[in-house]
Design a protein around this motif. Sequence first.
Motif, PDB file in Angstrom:
ATOM      1  N   GLY A 188       4.750   3.080   6.961  1.00  0.00           N
ATOM      2  CA  GLY A 188       4.421   2.459   8.246  1.00  0.00           C
ATOM      3  C   GLY A 188       5.536   2.513   9.258  1.00  0.00           C
TER       4      GLY A 188
ATOM      5  N   VAL B 119       5.422   3.328  13.297  1.00  0.00           N
ATOM      6  CA  VAL B 119       5.215   2.375  14.401  1.00  0.00           C
ATOM      7  C   VAL B 119       6.419   2.384  15.343  1.00  0.00           C
ATOM      8  CG1 VAL B 119       4.942  -0.075  14.979  1.00  0.00           C
ATOM      9  CG2 VAL B 119       3.659   0.905  13.067  1.00  0.00           C
TER      10      VAL B 119
ATOM     11  N   PHE C  67      -2.492   2.729  11.625  1.00  0.00           N
ATOM     12  CA  PHE C  67      -1.879   1.493  11.128  1.00  0.00           C
ATOM     13  C   PHE C  67      -2.860   0.740  10.240  1.00  0.00           C
ATOM     14  CE2 PHE C  67      -0.811  -3.037  11.561  1.00  0.00           C
ATOM     15  CZ  PHE C  67       0.531  -3.016  11.205  1.00  0.00           C
TER      16      PHE C  67
ATOM     17  N   VAL D 292       0.104   6.181  10.719  1.00  0.00           N
ATOM     18  CA  VAL D 292       0.326   5.713  12.088  1.00  0.00           C
ATOM     19  C   VAL D 292       1.280   6.638  12.831  1.00  0.00           C
ATOM     20  CG1 VAL D 292       2.180   4.154  11.345  1.00  0.00           C
ATOM     21  CG2 VAL D 292       1.030   3.730  13.502  1.00  0.00           C
TER      22      VAL D 292
END
Length: 336
Positions: A46, A49, A88, A210
């Motif tokens: 992740g 981001v 996400f 993401v």
Amino acid sequence: MSWLVFPLIITASFMLTWILRRYALSHSLIDLPNARSSHTTPTPRGGGVAIVLSFLTAVLALFHLNLLSSEYLAALLGAGSFVAINGFWDDHRDIPARWRLLGHFLAAFWALYWIGGLAPISIFGLIVDLGIIGYVVAAFFLVWMLNLYNFMDGIDGIAGIEAISVCASVALLHLLEGDSQIEVPLLLGCAVLGFLCWNFPPAKIFMGDVGSGFLGMTFGIFTLQAAWVSSDLFFAWLILLGVFIVDATLTLIRRLLRGEKVYEAHRSHAYQFASRYCERHLPVSLAAGALTMMWLLPVAFLVVDEKLEGIVGLLVAYLPLVLLALKFRAGDVEVR
């Protein structure tokens, strides 16, 4: 625009990645190794981001400085945000493939509405204008770019190194042609660089869907937007993205011909075979960047400098990549 903004974006992305890594660890957002993985250590995911937030904040600043058109901003911000949110959510809990694909096409058509679809392309002096069909072709191109970048993000550092080498190459192309409008790709490269400090082999965090989806969509938008500037620049973008485009497309075609379910996870890309052959990720990830800077950039320069016809440059650039991908068994059946 002050050049100080570039180290600022790198720092912001670096710190955001650190925060996201702590968040992932505390919320058990961990990629666990399995039979389809190229990593052997449980790793947080992740971190992409940080790339998304850093870059989109930067392009908003460009817009407020009147250095970016409202249409280009809407395409990057709208499509990029939608893809990032979709990714996400998928990183947190799996979204069925059909719904992910629907989201990808919605983001693609949003971007195409603002950039005007597929521009007429000059090939050997002949102007090819697909009209309304161009929107469909361009939509499939954007969705494929999104997904191929996701497929190619399978070993430590490769997606980040590819992104940085492509952005740096485009910036250098513009400078060599006397064009100083290099802010947008450089800002993306800086956003990725801050993240790459944590993703460099051995990775401490992965970018996840993401990040990879966002990069693929953004590079696709860059490419289609470039076509409205010149056909040569459009072909230059396609050339510079060749390492990922060739490996992912060749692997997809060979798996389709065997009747495999192409949406299932696998480890049959050339870069994955190469990383197992080397028993390390670093040489393969660095090779991707070196191929971009040392082979694809010179060919792209010849195209932009009008020494080579765009479509010819594309074929010249891709042929060695195809041979290299076949050497490393792109799309072969993996023998366990």
